[in-house]
Structures are given as C-alpha cells and as structure tokens.
Scaffold this motif. Structure first.
Motif, PDB file in Angstrom:
ATOM      1  N   VAL A   1       0.976  -1.154   0.046  1.00  0.00           N
ATOM      2  CA  VAL A   1       0.026   0.012  -0.246  1.00  0.00           C
ATOM      3  C   VAL A   1       0.893   1.355  -0.127  1.00  0.00           C
ATOM      4  O   VAL A   1       0.583   2.241  -0.605  1.00  0.00           O
ATOM      5  CB  VAL A   1      -1.020   0.030   1.120  1.00  0.00           C
ATOM      6  N   THR A   2       1.875   1.391   0.899  1.00  0.00           N
ATOM      7  CA  THR A   2       2.754   2.370   0.602  1.00  0.00           C
ATOM      8  C   THR A   2       3.392   2.561  -0.457  1.00  0.00           C
ATOM      9  O   THR A   2       3.565   3.731  -0.813  1.00  0.00           O
ATOM     10  CB  THR A   2       3.997   2.231   1.988  1.00  0.00           C
ATOM     11  N   ASP A   3       4.096   1.518  -1.131  1.00  0.00           N
ATOM     12  CA  ASP A   3       4.462   1.788  -2.428  1.00  0.00           C
ATOM     13  C   ASP A   3       3.486   2.367  -3.411  1.00  0.00           C
ATOM     14  O   ASP A   3       3.813   3.338  -4.124  1.00  0.00           O
ATOM     15  CB  ASP A   3       4.855   0.389  -3.099  1.00  0.00           C
ATOM     16  N   ALA A   4       2.092   1.968  -3.329  1.00  0.00           N
ATOM     17  CA  ALA A   4       1.215   2.473  -4.522  1.00  0.00           C
ATOM     18  C   ALA A   4       0.849   3.950  -4.150  1.00  0.00           C
ATOM     19  O   ALA A   4       0.684   4.750  -4.951  1.00  0.00           O
ATOM     20  CB  ALA A   4      -0.041   1.578  -4.447  1.00  0.00           C
ATOM     21  N   LEU A   5       0.765   4.285  -2.660  1.00  0.00           N
ATOM     22  CA  LEU A   5       0.670   5.588  -2.359  1.00  0.00           C
ATOM     23  C   LEU A   5       1.679   6.610  -2.839  1.00  0.00           C
ATOM     24  O   LEU A   5       1.480   7.582  -3.462  1.00  0.00           O
ATOM     25  CB  LEU A   5       0.405   5.652  -0.799  1.00  0.00           C
TER      26      LEU A   5
END
Length: 236
Positions: free
Chosen positions: A19-23
């Motif tokens: 999720v952090t990578d996508a954000l």
C-alpha cells in the motif's frame, strides 16, 4: 495527502508495504505505524489500547492536516478513536475488514493471552471466513512476521467522546463480509452497529478475500486504498 496506516493485531508498519508503494507512486505521503509494544525488543507489559490510540494521535499532530487514517482489523478501532479525538484533522477513515465499534466494548477479549501479550494463535481459533485465500505458504509467512499483540490492546474498552466523529467520511473495505452485511447491520437494532447508523457519509468497497488482504490480495488492496485517498484528496 498524508496517510497514516495503522496495522491490525500481530502486524507492524512493514505489513503495509504494498500500500505504501502504491501511495508514493500516486504522489501521496504514507506513514505506516508500528505501535507501542510491537517494535523489536519492546515489551508488551503495561501497553493498553489507549497507548496505541495516543501514538496515532501524536503522529497525526506532527503532520499536515486534514489527513487520511487507514486501519486494518483491530487497527480500525484505533483509527476510529483517533478520529474521535481529532475529528477536524481527519479527511476520511478507511476501515480494512473492520467496522467502527461503539464505546465500552473491547476490540477482542476472547483471544488466548500468554503473559502480557496475545501471540498469533493457532489457525483453529479463527473462523473459516478469516482464512479465505490464506494458503499454507501465506500462513507460514504470516507466522514468520507476526508480532505478539499487547494483551490490553485486545481487552481494554474502547473510549469515544465527541459526536463530531460521525461527520468524518468513512470507507469500509469489505473483505470477509459483503456490503450487504454492513447494510443489514445498519438496518438492524444491534447495539454494536450504533456507530454505523450515525455516520453521515459511508462508502463500502468490496474486496472479497479473507481477513488479511495485505497478504492474500496485496495489489488489489493497494489499488483500492490508493483510489480512496486520491478521491479524498481531490475533494479536500
């Protein structure tokens, strides 16, 4: 937009990596949290639910506002209590396979406690719906990264005080339960659905899988959370 990511039981901030990578790729600023008593070498002794809530509030106060709170499982109750403490600072609360529970009850006081903590229990403790898509390899991975949860985080009563929380928009990412179940709770008179019935703005996004989508459907979870944050930022 800043996004605080609150893990559920037995997980730390690293569990949010997809999720952090996508954000970040979408231009937002994720802040995955490892809560008190769950970092390497930390003791769970004396850590209660309010300690986790206060840690989230402290992180919120250090960031530009409004921001988005994302809470998985038991982390959803922590996110909701933090929104209750700072309703004007929160643009949206995102519950990942969780619901906003009312004050007075525990997150889950039926889990087996060992000393001051709740270790990841045997899989037989969980309901079949929890374990959908969690195959043997993923169970082994989960067991390898699992961090014992401070026992009082599971058993302390939730504290809520400010009705302004109901004006904070809410998104529920429904994994092991469908959207229809949430609507049934809202239409019922069940006490544990009282918070749901008072929300001013509720969005439900279905992501059918078990209770740990960050393990079983990480790309899809990342996409849904990112889409919600993008839409929230655009409306701010």
């Amino acid at each position: 937009m800043d996004v605080l990511l609150i893990p559920g039981f037995w997980l730390d901030g690293d569990s949010w990596q997809p999720v952090t990578d996508a954000l970040v790729a979408a231009g937002h600023r994720p802040h995955p949290l490892t809560l008190p008593g769950k970092a390497p070498g930390e003791s769970a002794a004396g850590i209660g639910l309010r300690d986790h809530v206060d840690a989230v509030i402290a992180a919120m106060d250090a960031l530009p506002q409004p921001l988005v709170l994302v809470g998985h499982s038991g982390g959803g109750s922590i996110a909701w209590a933090a929104a209750d403490a700072r309703p004007g600072a929160v643009a949206r609360v995102v519950f990942v396979d969780a619901l906003p529970f009312p004050a007075g009850g525990p997150v889950n006081d039926e889990l087996p406690v060992v000393g001051d903590a709740v270790p990841l229990p045997d899989w037989s403790v969980f309901e079949p719906d929890d374990l959908v898509d969690l195959d043997d390899a993923l169970r082994a991975r989960f067991a390898a990264i699992a961090v014992p949860e401070p026992a009082r985080v599971a058993s302390d009563p939730q504290q809520l005080h400010d009705d302004a929380r109901f004006a904070v928009p809410v998104t529920i990412i429904a994994c092991e339960f469908p959207a229809a179940t949430v609507h049934e709770v809202i239409a019922s008179e069940a006490a544990w659905g009282a918070e749901l019935r008072r929300l001013h703005a509720l969005e439900i996004v279905e992501l059918p899988t078990g209770h740990w989508p960050q393990l079983t459907r990480p790309a899809e979870l990342a996409s849904v959370v990112t889409s919600v944050v993008v839409a929230t930022a655009g409306a701010a």
